[in-house]
Design an enzyme around this catalytic site. Structure first.
Site, PDB file in Angstrom:
ATOM      1  N   LEU A   4       0.827  -1.204   0.000  1.00  0.00           N
ATOM      2  CA  LEU A   4       0.000   0.000   0.000  1.00  0.00           C
ATOM      3  C   LEU A   4       0.861   1.253   0.000  1.00  0.00           C
ATOM      4  CD1 LEU A   4      -2.784  -0.943   2.586  1.00  0.00           C
ATOM      5  CD2 LEU A   4      -2.560  -1.593   0.204  1.00  0.00           C
ATOM      6  N   CYS A   5       0.373   2.299  -0.656  1.00  0.00           N
ATOM      7  CA  CYS A   5       1.197   3.503  -0.745  1.00  0.00           C
ATOM      8  C   CYS A   5       0.980   4.388   0.476  1.00  0.00           C
ATOM      9  CB  CYS A   5       0.931   4.252  -2.041  1.00  0.00           C
ATOM     10  SG  CYS A   5      -0.782   4.619  -2.305  1.00  0.00           S
ATOM     11  N   THR A   6       1.336   3.830   1.611  1.00  0.00           N
ATOM     12  CA  THR A   6       1.349   4.601   2.856  1.00  0.00           C
ATOM     13  C   THR A   6       2.464   4.053   3.741  1.00  0.00           C
ATOM     14  OG1 THR A   6       0.247   4.833   4.996  1.00  0.00           O
ATOM     15  CG2 THR A   6      -0.635   3.140   3.548  1.00  0.00           C
TER      16      THR A   6
END
Ligand SMILES: Cc1ncc(COP(=O)(O)O)c(C=O)c1O
Length: 408
Positions: free
Chosen positions: A355-357
């Site tokens: 995930l892009c976090t």
């Protein structure tokens, strides 16, 4: 390097085996990763330990911890009750063939349609407010069914040291202890099928003394309320809160000690509870350690002197392991390279999800055997609050697979 929690004894061997088979074997059986594998023998062993420690006390399973259908079906005949928290969980509990009279429904904000479905099925409603009592009685009248009603009490007691305290304060959960007897008398006078009391003071406690004290205070409160109500409660649910050791330095609970203390507390209970049955309601303690989350390494990368293993699973399936559910500081769950041979850990790296976090970090600077793209990384302590408590829709990744593992 940062420490991680201890791998549960059921899975301590290298290379990892689950119910007698390798992790790769389970992935081949299920067809893909990410995959949650739940070892039924590990769950059965916890149930047996509970039975040995708590003779004469009912065991309820709070299905919110893990409502995977094959797991519920396997647990249904082994525990005395299922505790549910929504109309959705009601459907799951009934689909697992748990008899309705052994199911109880707690939780604030029960909608009329949920109350109606539960009352019609013959499930006990743990009432969370006077308003809910009025609605439940009205719905029972409309359906021509006598509702099975218990009072959930918001106790003055809190479970010391618990990860989640649910007593001792203003709360959406339960009816304040000083008003509970009045509501109980009202529902009994209105003709409800009186089922008793539910008193839940907290969760994820690893301090046996704190649990013992809380159970004693809960028993005393139940006795005082039963005297005030004047009708013996058929059942008092004493809550649960048994924790499991997720993090470095945490030690498993000695439940035998808790069982001994409870049997003494029970022997000295108020006469107003003479014929009352007692239940303990557990979620994570029964299933948490039995689950392993298997992910596959998709990429290895170096950045500014640090190594990252990028795997195909993450916080969208296993939010708690990333430190984003109920914890303030990120500490490491136990993880391993499931496909590694019996090699000593040799490299320090972080295991991150897709995930892009930056929150999507399953393990922070742990030391593991060297893993390459295609290897499997296992995250332990994954049997409770995984799929059911993670933002599975976030970023459109597929749902994880799940499988109930049994020794063949
Ligand atoms: C009423 C109630 N029962 C049971 C549980 C399950 O707790 P645990 O999984 O820690 O045993 C919870 C947790 O939120 C709860 O609120």
């Amino acid at each position: 390097m940062k420490p991680m929690g201890t791998i549960p004894a059921d899975f301590a061997g290298t290379p990892l085996t689950i119910a007698g088979r390798s992790a790769a074997d389970w992935v081949a059986t299920a067809g893909d990763t990410p995959l949650f594998v739940y070892d039924m023998a590990a769950v059965e062993a916890r149930i047996a330990r509970f039975r040995a420690a708590f003779a004469g006390i009912d065991l309820h399973y709070a299905i919110k911890a893990n409502p995977f259908a094959p797991l519920l079906a396997a647990m249904a005949p082994l525990v005395d009750g299922f505790d549910i928290a929504s109309g959705g969980e009601l459907a799951m509990a009934l689909a697992a063939d748990k008899p309705a009279r052994t199911i109880s429904f707690a939780g604030p904000g029960k909608r009329d349609d949920e109350l109606a479905a539960a009352i019609e099925a013959g499930v006990t409603i743990n009432l969370e407010s006077a308003g809910e009592a009025t609605r439940a009685l009205g719905i029972g009248d409309r359906l021509g069914v006598t509702p099975r009603l218990a009072i959930r009490v918001n106790p003055e007691i809190e479970l010391r040291g618990s990860g989640m305290r649910m007593g001792g304060r203003a709360s959406p959960f339960g009816i304040d202890a000083d008003r509970a007897a009045t509501v109980a008398r009202d529902v009994i006078a209105a003709g409800a099928d009186w089922r008793g009391l539910h008193i839940f003071a907290g969760s994820q406690a690893l301090d046996a003394r704190a649990i013992i004290e809380t159970q004693a205070a809960t028993m005393a409160l139940a006795g005082r309320l039963a005297e005030e109500i004047g009708v013996m409660p058929p059942l008092v649910n004493l809550g649960g809160g048994f924790g499991i050791p997720y993090f470095p330095g945490e030690v498993p609970l000695d439940i035998a000690v808790i069982g001994e203390a409870l049997s003494e507390t029970r022997a000295n209970r108020s006469a107003a509870l003479r014929d009352t049955r007692f239940a303990i309601e557990l979620g994570r303690w029964l299933v948490g350690e039995a689950g392993v989350y298997l992910t596959r390494v998709v990429d290895r990368k170096e950045s500014r002197g640090e190594t990252f293993l990028v795997v195909d699973g993450g916080l969208h399936h296993q939010l708690a392991a990333t430190g984003n559910l109920g914890t303030v500081v990120k500490r490491n769950y136990p993880v391993s390279v499931a496909t590694a041979a019996a090699e000593a850990p040799t490299e320090t790296l972080s295991v991150v999800g897709p995930l892009c976090t930056p929150l999507d970090r399953l393990a922070d600077r742990v030391t593991l055997p060297v893993a390459q793209v295609g290897d499997l990384v296992a995250v332990f302590m994954a049997g409770a609050y995984g799929v059911s408590a993670s933002p599975t829709a976030f970023l459109g990744h597929p749902m994880p697979l799940e499988i109930l593992a049994r020794h063949s």
